[in-house]
Design an enzyme around this catalytic site. Sequence first.
Site, PDB file in Angstrom:
ATOM      1  N   THR A  12       0.823  -1.215   0.000  1.00  0.00           N
ATOM      2  CA  THR A  12       0.000   0.000   0.000  1.00  0.00           C
ATOM      3  C   THR A  12       0.853   1.259   0.000  1.00  0.00           C
ATOM      4  O   THR A  12       0.527   2.241  -0.661  1.00  0.00           O
ATOM      5  CB  THR A  12      -0.928   0.008   1.232  1.00  0.00           C
ATOM      6  N   SER A  52       1.071  -7.185  -1.064  1.00  0.00           N
ATOM      7  CA  SER A  52       1.637  -8.220  -0.202  1.00  0.00           C
ATOM      8  C   SER A  52       0.779  -9.480  -0.155  1.00  0.00           C
ATOM      9  O   SER A  52       1.242 -10.528   0.290  1.00  0.00           O
ATOM     10  CB  SER A  52       1.880  -7.685   1.209  1.00  0.00           C
ATOM     11  N   THR A  83       1.112  -4.390   4.269  1.00  0.00           N
ATOM     12  CA  THR A  83       0.826  -4.754   5.658  1.00  0.00           C
ATOM     13  C   THR A  83       0.167  -6.127   5.819  1.00  0.00           C
ATOM     14  O   THR A  83       0.286  -6.744   6.869  1.00  0.00           O
ATOM     15  CB  THR A  83      -0.082  -3.703   6.319  1.00  0.00           C
ATOM     16  N   ASP A  84      -0.525  -6.605   4.789  1.00  0.00           N
ATOM     17  CA  ASP A  84      -1.331  -7.817   4.975  1.00  0.00           C
ATOM     18  C   ASP A  84      -0.496  -9.040   5.321  1.00  0.00           C
ATOM     19  O   ASP A  84      -0.925  -9.886   6.111  1.00  0.00           O
ATOM     20  CB  ASP A  84      -2.186  -8.090   3.735  1.00  0.00           C
TER      21      ASP A  84
END
Length: 311
Positions: A12, A52, A83-84
């Site tokens: 992101t 990700s 972040t995932d």
Amino acid sequence: MKKILLLATGGTIASRETPHGLRPALTAADMRAAIGAEDAAVEVIDLLALDSTNIAPSHWQMIARKIAECRTSYDGFIVTHGTDTMAYTSAALYYMLEHIDRPVVITGAQRPLGTPDSDAEKNLRLACRTACSSFAGVCIAFGGRLIHGNAAKKIYSLADDAFRSIGRPDIHLEAPSAPAGPFRLRDALDTRVAVIRLYPGMKPVTIDAHIASGYRGIILEGYGLGSVPGDDAEESFLPTLDRAKTRACTIVLTTQCVYDGADITHYEVGVRAAELGALSGGLLPIEALYARLMILLAETPEDKMIKALTE
């Protein structure tokens, strides 16, 4: 002046809007410009440009090998990442870059760099401060927190402080930090590892099917302290655990709870499972158990089970 290498992998933080939603588009040079470091020389490499969600174990190997290759040429490393799956990547790097003697800092953002009210710049600057510090090891810098690489879990999907440390205190840069041994790159991974979440009424055949398919490791997210149904259940999992043992398939029992970890010495259902060779996940979050088991299995003969998650 500290010399830092920034490896961009997408996420992101590097995204821009497209007709089909956010997609990584910014470069490592864009990340460097946002840091605005005056007391560090930051060099950059565009390693990947992936959401990700698309990160796989082969990408962990790519990142780990690049850091190992460049280790002695830089004082610290920053990896920008979505972040995932950031917690999975941080755990993998934590174990793959064993005893690394300088900081490897993973960071990202909940909103793209350069967009209104983005958290990207403050996370990048925290990552840069950490990369320039005397900390040694792999960590996540996010939302004002520094979390050991094998303890991170994303518990909020949108909040700026999305990550928490599981089973370990947050990192304080003022505290002394030094590797416990010589650096070693452990980049072999056995991807025949499954993660299965237990639910009421689940059939043990679910586990049997994975064993029959050739999986060498299964992490079973049980209840409470890591319990699985025993002899008093409609269908006991104990015969399946016994069959796993005969097929040299390592079973790790962990918990669906976020905090306090697993302990299979407390209840009969756990003790019986341990007698059949099941291991306790202890305080490690699922992300760390997954990476840890892949590495240990890659270093273990095909006809052997893992005897312990620690060495």
